[in-house]
Design a protein around this motif. Structure first.
Motif, PDB file in Angstrom:
ATOM      1  N   GLN A 130       0.828  -1.203   0.000  1.00 40.03           N
ATOM      2  CA  GLN A 130       0.000   0.000   0.000  1.00 40.03           C
ATOM      3  C   GLN A 130       0.863   1.255   0.000  1.00 40.03           C
ATOM      4  N   ILE A 131       1.895   1.246   0.859  1.00 36.84           N
ATOM      5  CA  ILE A 131       2.814   2.385   0.929  1.00 36.84           C
ATOM      6  C   ILE A 131       3.538   2.564  -0.401  1.00 36.84           C
ATOM      7  N   GLU A 132       4.005   1.451  -0.970  1.00 38.31           N
ATOM      8  CA  GLU A 132       4.727   1.510  -2.241  1.00 38.31           C
ATOM      9  C   GLU A 132       3.855   2.091  -3.344  1.00 38.31           C
ATOM     10  N   SER A 133       2.568   1.673  -3.365  1.00 39.45           N
ATOM     11  CA  SER A 133       1.649   2.166  -4.392  1.00 39.45           C
ATOM     12  C   SER A 133       1.475   3.675  -4.290  1.00 39.45           C
ATOM     13  N   LYS A 134       1.305   4.195  -3.050  1.00 39.70           N
ATOM     14  CA  LYS A 134       1.127   5.633  -2.876  1.00 39.70           C
ATOM     15  C   LYS A 134       2.389   6.403  -3.242  1.00 39.70           C
ATOM     16  N   LEU A 135       3.550   5.865  -2.834  1.00 38.67           N
ATOM     17  CA  LEU A 135       4.809   6.542  -3.126  1.00 38.67           C
ATOM     18  C   LEU A 135       5.086   6.573  -4.622  1.00 38.67           C
ATOM     19  N   LEU A 136       4.735   5.492  -5.325  1.00 36.96           N
ATOM     20  CA  LEU A 136       4.964   5.444  -6.766  1.00 36.96           C
ATOM     21  C   LEU A 136       4.111   6.483  -7.483  1.00 36.96           C
ATOM     22  N   LYS A 137       2.897   6.674  -6.991  1.00 34.57           N
ATOM     23  CA  LYS A 137       2.030   7.677  -7.615  1.00 34.57           C
ATOM     24  C   LYS A 137       2.582   9.077  -7.393  1.00 34.57           C
ATOM     25  N   ARG A 138       3.064   9.327  -6.159  1.00 37.26           N
ATOM     26  CA  ARG A 138       3.558  10.657  -5.809  1.00 37.26           C
ATOM     27  C   ARG A 138       4.930  10.927  -6.409  1.00 37.26           C
ATOM     28  N   GLY A 139       5.771   9.894  -6.461  1.00 40.08           N
ATOM     29  CA  GLY A 139       7.139  10.074  -6.942  1.00 40.08           C
ATOM     30  C   GLY A 139       8.064  10.519  -5.823  1.00 40.08           C
ATOM     31  N   PHE A 140       9.330  10.646  -6.135  1.00 36.68           N
ATOM     32  CA  PHE A 140      10.345  10.992  -5.149  1.00 36.68           C
ATOM     33  C   PHE A 140      11.085  12.248  -5.595  1.00 36.68           C
ATOM     34  N   GLN A 141      11.646  12.958  -4.630  1.00 37.06           N
ATOM     35  CA  GLN A 141      12.400  14.186  -4.890  1.00 37.06           C
ATOM     36  C   GLN A 141      13.832  13.995  -4.423  1.00 37.06           C
ATOM     37  N   PHE A 142      14.785  14.323  -5.298  1.00 38.39           N
ATOM     38  CA  PHE A 142      16.199  14.228  -4.920  1.00 38.39           C
ATOM     39  C   PHE A 142      16.917  15.448  -5.459  1.00 38.39           C
ATOM     40  N   ASN A 143      17.607  16.164  -4.557  1.00 42.91           N
ATOM     41  CA  ASN A 143      18.290  17.408  -4.911  1.00 42.91           C
ATOM     42  C   ASN A 143      19.787  17.240  -4.671  1.00 42.91           C
ATOM     43  N   VAL A 144      20.560  17.368  -5.727  1.00 45.81           N
ATOM     44  CA  VAL A 144      22.007  17.183  -5.617  1.00 45.81           C
ATOM     45  C   VAL A 144      22.720  18.448  -6.083  1.00 45.81           C
ATOM     46  N   MET A 145      23.708  18.877  -5.311  1.00 47.47           N
ATOM     47  CA  MET A 145      24.508  20.052  -5.642  1.00 47.47           C
ATOM     48  C   MET A 145      25.909  19.612  -6.025  1.00 47.47           C
ATOM     49  N   VAL A 146      26.486  20.257  -7.027  1.00 49.70           N
ATOM     50  CA  VAL A 146      27.855  19.957  -7.437  1.00 49.70           C
ATOM     51  C   VAL A 146      28.718  21.184  -7.192  1.00 49.70           C
ATOM     52  N   VAL A 147      29.845  20.992  -6.497  1.00 52.10           N
ATOM     53  CA  VAL A 147      30.736  22.089  -6.129  1.00 52.10           C
ATOM     54  C   VAL A 147      32.152  21.733  -6.560  1.00 52.10           C
ATOM     55  N   GLY A 148      32.813  22.654  -7.233  1.00 54.17           N
ATOM     56  CA  GLY A 148      34.184  22.418  -7.659  1.00 54.17           C
ATOM     57  C   GLY A 148      34.604  23.438  -8.698  1.00 54.17           C
ATOM     58  N   GLN A 149      35.891  23.451  -8.979  1.00 49.62           N
ATOM     59  CA  GLN A 149      36.414  24.391  -9.964  1.00 49.62           C
ATOM     60  C   GLN A 149      35.848  24.123 -11.355  1.00 49.62           C
ATOM     61  N   THR A 150      35.848  25.155 -12.174  1.00 49.10           N
ATOM     62  CA  THR A 150      35.450  24.996 -13.564  1.00 49.10           C
ATOM     63  C   THR A 150      36.409  24.050 -14.276  1.00 49.10           C
ATOM     64  N   GLY A 151      35.867  23.207 -15.144  1.00 50.26           N
ATOM     65  CA  GLY A 151      36.701  22.322 -15.952  1.00 50.26           C
ATOM     66  C   GLY A 151      36.986  20.964 -15.348  1.00 50.26           C
ATOM     67  N   LEU A 152      36.342  20.642 -14.203  1.00 47.66           N
ATOM     68  CA  LEU A 152      36.576  19.344 -13.573  1.00 47.66           C
ATOM     69  C   LEU A 152      35.565  18.286 -14.010  1.00 47.66           C
ATOM     70  N   GLY A 153      34.670  18.636 -14.923  1.00 46.10           N
ATOM     71  CA  GLY A 153      33.726  17.643 -15.447  1.00 46.10           C
ATOM     72  C   GLY A 153      32.521  17.408 -14.554  1.00 46.10           C
ATOM     73  N   LYS A 154      32.065  18.436 -13.833  1.00 45.14           N
ATOM     74  CA  LYS A 154      30.928  18.278 -12.929  1.00 45.14           C
ATOM     75  C   LYS A 154      29.656  17.916 -13.705  1.00 45.14           C
ATOM     76  N   SER A 155      29.371  18.693 -14.734  1.00 41.34           N
ATOM     77  CA  SER A 155      28.157  18.451 -15.514  1.00 41.34           C
ATOM     78  C   SER A 155      28.201  17.084 -16.180  1.00 41.34           C
ATOM     79  N   THR A 156      29.347  16.733 -16.729  1.00 42.17           N
ATOM     80  CA  THR A 156      29.490  15.450 -17.413  1.00 42.17           C
ATOM     81  C   THR A 156      29.263  14.290 -16.456  1.00 42.17           C
ATOM     82  N   LEU A 157      29.788  14.390 -15.241  1.00 46.55           N
ATOM     83  CA  LEU A 157      29.627  13.297 -14.289  1.00 46.55           C
ATOM     84  C   LEU A 157      28.166  13.135 -13.887  1.00 46.55           C
ATOM     85  N   VAL A 158      27.462  14.247 -13.630  1.00 45.77           N
ATOM     86  CA  VAL A 158      26.050  14.167 -13.262  1.00 45.77           C
ATOM     87  C   VAL A 158      25.250  13.538 -14.398  1.00 45.77           C
TER      88      VAL A 158
END
Length: 323
Positions: free
Chosen positions: A21-49
């Protein structure tokens, strides 16, 4: 309270279906995940994500061209996507921080990053304290901060130590060695040992944390993860052919780097850690550890402010009565 005893059932009741029952409700609602990338320019942050989530989520800005003016401040760039895998909806926010550590004088360049993280906590708290609050509050709190380390082989820069310590107070920090294929395997292992020693020396508390609340199996898994940190990674959105098969990787003059080959880099370990074993724990740790600490401080500050106002009003009333 006495310890509860397990009572056997004489026939099937059906409450074991609550997980479905819990799984069914969670699947309908979906999940939220927020990730921040920090580092110097040119280290491939965007590519890795983009490599982590097998999607083109953020544009790679790369290094500045000669004619471009340097970024004077750290600009925060949140990008939102809805990704779906086998019916599971994940609302993914990727927060990029271009410009960090790129200047000659990087004093206080971390302030916008820390402020952004705290602002998300503050926004969530305001919605939580609203009298007519939403049934489901949109969660923009940062669940994970990928901190990119330049593969110099020498160790952490003073600014990296400072920023990692400040970040660790407000968010789950996961350090990664960017573009690790620029190091030999021996250099990489030595570099990882050096960084771990520096983080321990400076008392930088990175995720995953050690806690008695975890089961034995979870503690063992976390211990294995900590032995791998910082993850030495390589990202690539391109496919290359290896033994007749297409794999995500990069070609150089020595051969092909297969990002999903554990002998080439630790990308697979990082991906499994972020998405397959610790995704929910990152979300829960953000709420129960970082946000709760922020919430407690804010409410205590409000209580003290209210007490001071009341004391000031009482003092004014007494003065008025005496006059």
């Amino acid at each position: 309270m006495d310890a509860q005893q397990t009572t056997p059932l004489s026939q099937y009741v059906g409450f074991d279906s609550i997980t479905r029952q819990i799984e069914s409700k969670l699947l309908k609602r979906g999940f939220q995940f927020n990730v921040m990338v920090v580092g110097q320019t040119g280290l491939g942050k965007s590519t890795l994500v983009n490599t982590l989530f097998a999607s083109h989520l953020i544009e790679s800005k790369g290094r500045l061209e000669a004619h471009e003016s340097p970024r004077s401040t750290t600009e925060i760039h949140p990008v939102s996507h809805l990704v779906v895998e086998n019916g599971v909806k994940l609302r993914l926010n990727v927060i990029d921080t271009p410009g960090y550590g790129d200047q000659v004088n990087n004093e206080n360049c971390w302030d916008p990053i820390i402020k952004y993280i705290k602002d998300q906590h503050s926004a969530y708290l305001r919605k939580e304290l609203t009298a007519m609050r939403d049934r489901y509050i949109t969660d923009t709190r940062i669940h994970c901060c990928l901190f990119f380390i330049n593969p110099t082989g020498h160790g952490l820069r003073p600014i990296d130590v400072t920023v990692m310590k400040k970040l660790a107070d407000v968010v789950n920090v996961v350090p990664v060695i960017a573009k690790s294929d620029s190091l030999t395997l021996d250099e990489r292992d030595l570099f990882k040992e050096r960084i771990r020693a520096e983080m321990q020396y400076h008392d930088i508390r990175i995720y995953p944390f050690d806690s008695d609340e975890y089961e034995e199996e979870e503690r063992e898994l976390n211990e294995r993860i900590r032995s791998l940190i910082p993850f030495a990674v390589v990202g690539s959105e391109r496919n290359v052919v290896v033994d007749g098969k297409q794999v995500r990787g990069r070609k150089n003059r020595y051969g092909v780097i297969n990002v999903e080959n554990e002998n080439h880099c630790e990308f697979v370990y990082l991906r499994n850690f972020l998405t397959r074993t610790h995704l929910q724990d990152l979300i829960e740790t953000t709420a129960l550890r970082h946000y709760e600490a922020f919430r407690s401080r804010q409410l205590l500050a409000l209580k003290e402010s209210s007490s001071k106002q009341q004391a000031a009003q009482q003092a004014q009333q007494q003065q008025a009565q005496q006059a």
